[in-house]
Design a protein around this motif. Structure first.
Motif, PDB file in Angstrom:
ATOM      1  N   UNK A  46      28.168  37.377  40.754  1.00 31.71           N
ATOM      2  CA  UNK A  46      28.158  38.408  41.394  1.00 31.71           C
ATOM      3  C   UNK A  46      28.180  39.777  40.597  1.00 31.71           C
ATOM      4  N   UNK A  74      36.963  40.793  37.884  1.00 30.18           N
ATOM      5  CA  UNK A  74      37.584  39.815  38.295  1.00 30.18           C
ATOM      6  C   UNK A  74      38.930  39.386  37.377  1.00 30.18           C
ATOM      7  N   UNK A  75      39.815  39.716  37.989  1.00 25.21           N
ATOM      8  CA  UNK A  75      41.058  39.680  37.297  1.00 25.21           C
ATOM      9  C   UNK A  75      41.839  38.376  37.016  1.00 25.21           C
ATOM     10  N   UNK A  76      42.090  38.152  35.814  1.00 23.25           N
ATOM     11  CA  UNK A  76      42.753  36.953  35.369  1.00 23.25           C
ATOM     12  C   UNK A  76      43.983  37.457  34.621  1.00 23.25           C
ATOM     13  N   UNK A  77      45.378  36.715  35.199  1.00 23.58           N
ATOM     14  CA  UNK A  77      46.474  37.238  34.546  1.00 23.58           C
ATOM     15  C   UNK A  77      47.141  36.244  33.463  1.00 23.58           C
ATOM     16  N   UNK A  85      47.555  47.531  40.085  1.00 21.54           N
ATOM     17  CA  UNK A  85      47.264  47.774  41.518  1.00 21.54           C
ATOM     18  C   UNK A  85      47.428  48.880  42.032  1.00 21.54           C
ATOM     19  N   UNK A 133      40.831  50.519  45.361  1.00 22.76           N
ATOM     20  CA  UNK A 133      40.045  49.274  45.569  1.00 22.76           C
ATOM     21  C   UNK A 133      38.431  49.330  45.113  1.00 22.76           C
ATOM     22  N   UNK A 150      37.472  46.204  42.962  1.00 23.80           N
ATOM     23  CA  UNK A 150      36.573  45.096  43.602  1.00 23.80           C
ATOM     24  C   UNK A 150      35.534  44.685  42.392  1.00 23.80           C
ATOM     25  N   UNK A 151      35.421  45.473  41.504  1.00 24.79           N
ATOM     26  CA  UNK A 151      34.516  45.351  40.651  1.00 24.79           C
ATOM     27  C   UNK A 151      35.229  44.349  39.435  1.00 24.79           C
ATOM     28  N   UNK A 157      50.293  35.624  30.520  1.00 22.42           N
ATOM     29  CA  UNK A 157      51.497  35.957  30.153  1.00 22.42           C
ATOM     30  C   UNK A 157      51.938  35.745  28.684  1.00 22.42           C
ATOM     31  N   UNK A 208      54.074  45.490  35.042  1.00 22.54           N
ATOM     32  CA  UNK A 208      53.792  44.521  35.886  1.00 22.54           C
ATOM     33  C   UNK A 208      52.398  44.601  36.485  1.00 22.54           C
ATOM     34  N   UNK A 209      52.002  43.585  37.117  1.00 23.15           N
ATOM     35  CA  UNK A 209      50.855  43.707  37.591  1.00 23.15           C
ATOM     36  C   UNK A 209      50.637  44.533  38.811  1.00 23.15           C
ATOM     37  N   UNK A 210      51.599  44.829  39.419  1.00 24.46           N
ATOM     38  CA  UNK A 210      51.843  45.764  40.497  1.00 24.46           C
ATOM     39  C   UNK A 210      51.286  47.245  39.928  1.00 24.46           C
TER      40      UNK A 210
END
Lengths: 458, 698
Positions: B92, B252-255, B240, B245, B249-250, B257, B235-237
C-alpha cells in the motif's frame, strides 16, 4: 486518449467512470488545446491523486506531478518542472545540477517559453493548498500559464479544499473544477471487494500451512462480500476514510477467516462467524486511526488495548523522583492563582476573612474552574518555591535539579510561554501542559494528593 | 599525536589530521585507539597508582559496555528484522516506521541509536542517517540534513583516502529529495539497500516540520525504500497527539521498547560493581549518593558510570599505597615498589591504629610496625589477604541475606541486591529497626516456607560461589568458611524439619474451671497467665536457634559495614570521601556563585581578601564582590545613588565625606560591577522607580 485506455483506468478505479470521462473530455486529446487550469478537489482517500496520476501517465503528453509540500522553496518547484519538461535528469555525472538555475517566476516563464511550442504540457500540483503559503505570485501565475508562455500548457491543482478558499484580493481566473465525492457505502464495498485477490495473496504469504492456503484459495468472493458487509456495518459509521477501512478490513479478515481455515466453523455459517468476529471488530473499532502495528498478534493487540487506558500511558512514562514533584509543582502553579499560594503552602497562613464578595467570586462554576480554563503561566521562581513547599525533605538547589526543568520542557510536559532566552534573569514564564488525570496519577505514585492543593476542589 | 607534558604550561595546537581523522574515527570506532594518557605527563602515567587505576577502569568500562550491549541486543535485532522485512510486502505504499520507546533520559540514548546505525551499516542492508532536532529548525534544513547524511555518509564510506579532497561536494541547497532519488538509482540500481532515517528525540522536533517531513518521505517511499525510526522518550500517546490522522495514515507504526533505565542500572550494579572481580568498593554513603542521584534526578546511566569513574579516580589519586587495591596476587608485586611515604600513608589509615593497638603487650612489634618499613612490608600481605577474604565473604553472604529478605512483605530492607548492599555497608544492619522487622517476619513463617527459603538462600550462595570464585588460595579459604557455616546450618535446619508443632506445655495441668471464678479472681488469673511465658513449640524453638545462628555467625561476623568494624587496611579498597564527590559531581551554581561573591578568598586564595565573618567587607575585594555584599543588605528596590555612595565609602574609606562629586574612576568601577551583577541575574532595571534597580534573589 483511446476509449480502451479510459475503460482500463475506469476498471482499475471502479465507481469513478464519470470523473474519468470528464477528465478525458478535458485533457484526453493532446492535439486539442488544453484548458488553462483544472482544479481537482475532494476528501482524502477518494482517489484524486491516484486517478489523475494514472491518467497523466497514460497520456502522450509531457507531464510533471509534484507535491507542493516538497517544494519548500519556490526554486525547487520551478527547477523540477523544467528538468522534467526538458527531459533532464540530475545525476552524478552532471554533479546533480539542475537544467537551468531558476530562482524566480520570471526566469521560469522565460525558460518555459523556449520549449517547443508544438507539443502539450501538463503540470500537476498536489496538496495545492500549500501554494497559498508560497510566494504571492505563484498561484495567480500557474493558473494563467497558457497566456503567459503561449504554450499548450495546463495546470492541474489537487487539493482537499474547495476552490473558494483560494480567492485572493486581486482575483483569480476561473478554473475547471472536478469534485471527487466521497464513496458511498455500496461503493466502498465494491472497491474493497475488488481487493479480495490481493488480500488472499497477502494472507497466503503469511501462512506457511499448505492445507490452509488451499482452503484460502477456494474461498469465493461471496464469502468476502459477506465479511465486508459485516465489517462495514460496524465501521462505516465511525470511519469513512477508504485507506483506513482497507487496512483495518485486511487485519480483521485474518481473524475472521481463521476458524474457517482450521475447520472449527463452516464457511457458510454466517451467524457463527459473526459471533466469532464481533469482539475483535469492536476492539479494532476503538483503535481506528491509531495505525499501530497491524501484525494482528495477540500481544500487540493487547498492547493496543492497554494503551487505551490512561493509566497505562502515564505508567509507561517513568520519571525521576524529583521530576515527578517538579511536574506536580508545575501543575499546581499553572492551575492555582498566585495569591492563593500562601494559603495553600504556608503552615500558619493566618485567618481568612470571609466576605460575601469573595464567597460569591469563588462560587464553583465549572466554566470558571481553573482546571477547566487551561493552564496559566508561572515563573521558574514560583515553580521552585512550590516544589520546595510540597517536598518534605530538604534538597539542595543543584544543577541536576535545574536541568530537570529543561528536560521536562524537552519532553513537552512544560512549555515556554515567553522569555525562553532569558531563563537566567528569571523573567521566563512556563506553562504546564499535562492534564489533571496524568498529574494525579503521578501524585498517587509518589503518595501526594494533588486534589488537596487545588483551589478548585477546596 | 605527541604526548604533551601538562595543560598548565599552555595550549597546544596540533596541526594536520583534524576534521578528517575525527570523521573517520566516528565511522570506524574499532580503529579508534583509546589514549587516556594524552593529557597527562609520563611522570604521572608511570606511577603504580595510575596504572592500577587505568587497568581497573578499562576492565570496568569494558564490562559495562558489554552488559549494555547484551541487554539491548534483543530489541536491536527486532528492529533490524523490522527494517529488513519492511519492504518485502509493502503493497500500500506506506512508510514503515519504528517507534522506539526509550524512556526519558535522552542523552544516554544517543549512544544506543549510534549503535543501531552502526549495526545497520555493518550488515550492509541499509544506509543510515541520524537527525537531531536542533539541526532541523525548518523543513528545508531537515531535508538537507537527511539527504546530505546519506550522500556524504556513503561517499565517506567508499573512498576512504585519496580522492576525498578532490571531490566537489554539493552545495547546501542542492540536497533535495530529487537528488537523493537519482543518487539512489545510480548507487543501488537493484534497490536492495534500505535507507533508514533515525530521529532520536522525536519530542525535540517542531511538530509542523515533522509532519511535512513524514509526508515527503511517504511520497518518495514507492521509489526509494525509506524507513523511519523515531525515538520516543515519553509514550506512544505523544506520537498520536502530535501527528494528525492524515500523517499517521501514511505510516505503518511498529512499537519497540528498550529496557528501562532502572533495569539497566540494576544490571550494571549487580553484574559489574558488585562483582567480586573488582576489588574497588564504594562506601555506603557514596554508593547511595550515586544511586540517589540516578533515581531522584536524571535516570542517566552514563552519569552514574561517570560518577563511579570519578570515585575511582579520587580513590587512586590518594597515593601509590592505593595501587594495592588490586587483585591479591598482583598487589603482592606492587608492595615492593612502595616508597617510604607510601608506607607512612598506610600507617596513617584510620584502621591501622586499632590494629597496632591490638599488640598492646608487645611494644617491640608496635615499634617495628610504626618505624620499620621492611617489617611492614612483610606484614602487609597477611593484612591484605584478610581484607580480600573479608570482602569476598561479605559478597557471598550478601547473596545469602538478600534471598532471605527480598520477598518479605513490603521488603523493609529492600528488594534488590543493591538496596540490601547499601544498607549492610553503611551501618550495622542488626541494629536497624527494619532488620528487626524482617527478623520478626521470618520468625512468623510456616515451616515449609522457612525451610524452602533458607534452602533457596543457601543454593543461591553456593551457586554464586561456584560461578565467581576461582581456585586461588583466597577463594578456597572463602569456600571453606561458607561450607562450614552451611554445614552447621544444615544441622539446625534438620532439627527444624523434624521439630513437632505441639507446644510442650507445662502449665496445662492446672486447668481450673474459669467460669466458677469470681470476677476479681479471673482478672488475677489472666494477669498471671499473661505474665507466664507462652508455651513454645519445638519448631519455634529450633527456628529461633537457627535464626540466632544466622544472626550471630553470618550477619554479625561477615556482613559488617565498611567502617571501623572491618579488618585493618580496608580503606585501601573502599572509597568513602563522600564530600569530595558531592561537591564535584553535583554542581550547585547558586551556592557557588554566592561563595565566590561573598567570600572571594575561597576561590582566589589570596592573602588580601581573607575574612573572619561572612559579612565582613574589605576594600581589597574585587569590585563586584563589594557591590554584591552591599546589595545583600538592601530591600527589594535598590537606590543606585545610595548604592554608589556605599560602594565609594568602602573602596575609599579615608575619603572626606564633604565632596559631592564622585571620582569618575570609582563611578566607572561601580557601573561595571553593577552591569556584571545584572549579567549574573542578581538585579535588573525597573521602571517602577527612577534610578532604582530590582533585586531578583533572596
Amino acid at each position: 486518449m483511446s476509449i480502451a485506455n479510459v475503460l482500463e483506468i475506469a476498471r482499475k478505479y471502479p465507481c469513478r467512470e464519470q470523473i474519468i470521462t470528464e477528465l478525458n473530455d478535458l485533457i484526453g486529446s493532446p492535439s486539442e488545446p488544453l484548458p488553462n487550469a483544472i482544479y481537482v478537489y475532494g476528501h482524502t482517500g477518494t482517489g484524486k491523486t491516484a486517478i489523475v496520476t494514472e491518467f497523466l501517465q497514460s497520456l502522450p503528453i509531457k507531464s510533471k506531478i509534484l507535491s507542493c509540500i516538497e517544494c519548500y522553496t519556490s526554486k525547487l518547484l520551478y527547477e523540477h518542472v523544467l528538468n522534467s519538461f526538458y527531459s533532464h535528469t540530475v545525476s552524478k555525472s552532471n554533479n546533480y545540477t539542475p537544467f537551468v538555475k531558476c530562482e524566480s517566476m520570471h526566469g521560469f516563464i522565460e525558460s518555459l517559453r523556449q520549449l517547443p511550442a508544438d507539443s502539450s504540457y501538463i503540470i500537476c500540483l498536489e496538496d495545492a493548498e500549500r501554494l497559498r503559503d508560497m510566494d504571492i505570485n505563484i498561484l495567480p501565475t500557474v493558473l494563467r500559464l497558457q497566456e503567459m508562455t503561449g504554450l499548450n500548457i495546463c495546470t492541474i491543482l489537487i487539493s482537499q479544499l474547495p476552490f473558494d478558499k483560494f480567492y485572493l484580493k486581486t482575483g483569480l481566473v476561473e478554473v475547471q473544477t472536478i469534485f471527487f465525492p466521497q464513496y458511498t457505502k455500496a461503493e466502498t464495498q465494491t472497491i474493497l471487494g475488488n481487493d479480495f485477490v490481493n488480500v488472499k495473496k497477502r494472507l497466503a504469504s503469511k501462512l506457511d500451512n499448505n492445507e490452509w492456503s488451499k482452503i484460502l484459495d477456494d474461498l469465493e468472493s461471496d464469502f468476502y462480500d459477506n465479511y465486508l458487509n459485516i465489517f462495514l456495518n460496524v465501521f462505516y459509521r465511525a470511519c469513512r476514510d477508504f485507506p483506513e477501512l482497507r487496512s483495518i478490513s485486511r487485519d480483521c479478515f485474518q481473524v475472521y477467516v481463521e476458524p474457517v481455515l482450521n475447520g472449527t466453523i463452516d464457511r457458510n455459517d454466517v451467524s457463527k462467524l459473526w459471533r466469532n468476529i464481533s469482539k475483535p471488530l469492536s476492539a479494532a473499532l476503538t483503535a481506528v486511526y491509531m495505525r499501530m502495528d497491524s501484525a494482528a498478534e495477540n500481544q500487540s493487540n493487547k498492547a493496543l488495548e492497554d494503551n487505551q487506558s490512561f493509566k497505562r500511558i502515564s505508567q509507561s512514562v517513568e520519571l525521576p523522583y524529583y521530576a515527578k514533584y517538579l511536574l506536580i509543582a508545575a501543575y499546581l502553579a499553572s492551575h492555582n492563582a498566585a495569591n492563593q499560594d500562601k494559603r495553600l503552602f504556608v503552615k500558619n497562613h493566618g485567618k481568612q476573612k470571609k466576605r460575601l464578595q469573595t464567597v460569591n467570586a469563588q462560587a464553583k462554576v465549572t466554566e470558571k474552574m481553573q482546571t477547566n480554563l487551561g493552564p496559566k503561566s508561572f515563573t521558574v521562581d514560583r515553580l521552585l518555591a512550590i516544589f520546595y513547599a510540597i517536598l518534605d525533605e530538604k534538597v539542595g538547589l543543584t544543577c541536576n535539579l535545574l536541568s530537570q526543568i529543561s528536560s521536562l520542557v524537552h519532553l513537552k510536559f512544560l512549555s515556554f510561554v515567553s522569555g525562553e532566552g532569558n531563563l537566567m534573569e528569571g523573567s521566563a514564564r512556563l506553562q504546564c501542559t499535562v492534564g489533571l488525570d496524568f498529574v494525579s496519577h503521578i501524585g498517587r505514585i509518589v503518595g501526594f494528593n494533588v486534589m488537596q492543593y487545588l483551589c478548585d476542589f477546596m | 599525536m605527541d604526548p604533551t607534558l601538562s595543560v598548565s604550561k599552555g595550549v597546544f595546537v596540533f596541526n594536520g589530521a583534524s576534521e578528517r581523522s575525527k570523521q573517520k574515527g566516528r565511522r570506524k570506532s574499532s580503529k579508534k585507539v583509546v589514549d587516556v594518557s594524552s593529557l597527562l605527563g609520563k611522570e604521572i602515567t608511570d606511577q603504580p597508582y595510575y596504572q592500577t587505576y587505568k587497568k581497573t577502569w578499562q576492565s570496568l568500562k569494558a564490562d559495562i559496555e558489554r552488559i549494555h550491549e547484551e541487554h539491548c541486543t534483543k530489541t536491536m535485532t527486532e528492529i533490524m528484522e523490522f527494517i529488513k522485512s519492511s519492504y518485502e510486502n509493502n503493497m500500500d505504499n506506506i512508510l514503515p516506521t519504528a517507534a522506539l520507546l526509550t524512556g526519558i533520559n535522552q542523552p544516554d540514548h544517543h549512544q544506543q541509536f549510534k549503535t543501531l546505525s552502526d549495526h545497520i551499516q555493518d550488515e550492509h542492508f541499509g544506509a543510515c542517517t541520524i537527525l537531531e532536532g536542533r539541526d532541523c529548525p525548518n523543513l528545508k534544513a531537515t531535508i538537507e540534513a537527511m539527504v546530505s547524511g546519506f550522500i556524504d555518509g556513503a561517499d565517506n564510506d567508499e573512498d576512504d583516502d585519496e580522492d576525498d579532497h578532490n571531490k566537489k561536494s554539493l552545495r547546501r541547497g542542492q540536497y533535495t529529495m530529487h537528488v537523493l532519488e537519482s543518487w539512489y538509482k545510480t548507487e543501488y540500481p537493484d534497490g536492495k539497500k534500505t535507507l533508514v532515517v533515525i530521529l532520536p528525540g522525536f519530542e525535540c522536533f517542531n511538530i509542523q516540520n515533522l509532519q511535512d517531513f513524514i509526508l515527503i518521505m511517504h511520497s518518495y517511499c514507492n521509489r526509494i525504500p525509506l524507513v523511519l525510526v523515531l525515538g520516543v522518550a515519553t509514550a506512544i500517546s505523544a506520537l498520536h497527539s502530535s501527528l494528525p490522522y492524515h500523517v499517521t495514515s501514511r505510516m505503518q507504526l511498529k512499537i519497540f521498547q528498550l529496557e528501562s533505565a532502572l533495569t539497566g542500572l540494576n544490571n550494571i550494579i549487580e553484574e559489574v560493581l558488585l562483582s567480586p572481580y573488582y576489588k574497588f568498593h564504594l562506601s555506603g554513603k557514596s554508593f547511595t549518593f550515586l544511586t540517589d542521584t540516578f533515581l531522584f534526578y536524571d535516570f542517566s546511566i552514563h552519569g552514574f558510570v561517570q560518577g563511579v569513574k570519578y570515585c575511582l579516580m579520587e580513590h587512586f589519586h590518594q597515593g601509590n599505597a592505593f595501587s594495592l587495591c588490586d587483585d591479591y596476587f598482583d598487589s603482592l608485586e606492587k608492595i615492593s615498589k612502595l616508597s617510604h611515604e607510601d608506607f607512612e600513608m598506610i600507617r596513617q589509615l584510620p584502621s591501622f591504629r586499632p590494629y597496632v593497638e591490638s599488640f598492646k603487650d608487645e611494644p617491640k612489634e608496635i615499634i617495628a610496625l610504626l618505624t620499620d618499613d621492611e617489617h611492614l612490608k612483610k606484614t602487609l600481605p597477611g593484612l591484605l589477604k584478610e581484607c580480600h577474604i573479608f570482602l569476598l565473604l561479605f559478597r557471598c553472604f550478601l547473596e545469602f541475606f538478600t534471598v532471605l529478605v527480598h520477598d518479605l512483605p513490603k521488603a523493609p530492607v529492600g528488594r534488590l541486591r543493591r538496596e540490601v548492599y547499601s544498607r549492610c555497608v553503611s551501618s550495622k544492619i542488626t541494629e536497624l529497626a527494619e532488620f528487626k522487622e524482617c527478623w520478626q517476619m521470618i520468625g512468623f513463617l510456616s515451616k515449609t516456607e522457612f525451610v524452602t527459603k533458607l534452602q533457596a538462600a543457601q543454593d543461591q550462595t553456593l551457586k554464586f560461589c561456584k560461578e565467581n570464585l576461582s581456585d586461588d588460595s583466597i577463594s578456597v579459604e572463602c569456600k571453606e568458611v561458607v561450607n562450614s557455616k552451611f554445614e552447621k546450618m544444615d544441622e539446625l535446619l534438620e532439627r527444624v524439619i523434624n521439630a513437632g508443632m505441639e507446644a510442650t506445655s507445662k502449665s496445662s495441668q492446672e486447668q481450673t474451671d474459669l467460669s466458677k471464678l469470681s470476677r476479681r479472681e479471673l482478672k488475677e488469673k489472666l494477669l498471671i497467665m499473661s505474665k507466664t511465658e507462652k508455651p513454645i513449640s519445638e519448631f519455634i524453638k529450633s527456628l529461633n536457634e537457627t535464626l540466632n545462628y544466622i544472626k550471630s555467625e553470618i550477619i554479625l561476623k561477615h556482613l559488617l559495614p565498611f567502617k571501623k568494624e572491618g579488618p585493618p587496611l580496608l580503606e585501601l579498597f573502599v572509597f568513602s570521601d563522600i564530600n569530595s564527590i558531592r561537591s564535584h559531581i553535583v554542581g550547585a551554581p547558586r551556592a557557588a556563585l554566592h561563595t565566590a561573591l561573598n567570600d572571594p578568598h575561597h576561590y582566589l586564595q589570596c592573602s588580601c581578601c581573607e575574612i573572619s565573618a561572612t559579612d565582613d567587607l574589605l576594600s581589597t575585594m574585587p569590585d563586584i564582590c563589594i557591590a554584591y555584599k552591599l546589595h545583600l543588605e538592601s530591600g527589594r528596590l535598590i537606590n543606585l545613588y545610595d548604592w554608589l555612595q556605599a560602594f565609594r565609602y568602602v573602596v575609599e574609606p579615608n575619603h572626606d565625606d564633604e565632596s559631592e562629586d564622585v571620582d569618575p574612576q570609582i563611578q566607572a568601577r561601580f557601573t561595571r560591577a553593577v552591569a556584571e551583577l545584572q549579567f549574573l541575574g542578581y538585579i535588573k532595571s525597573t521602571k517602577r522607580k527612577t534610578d532604582h534597580v530590582t533585586r531578583l534573589t533572596w
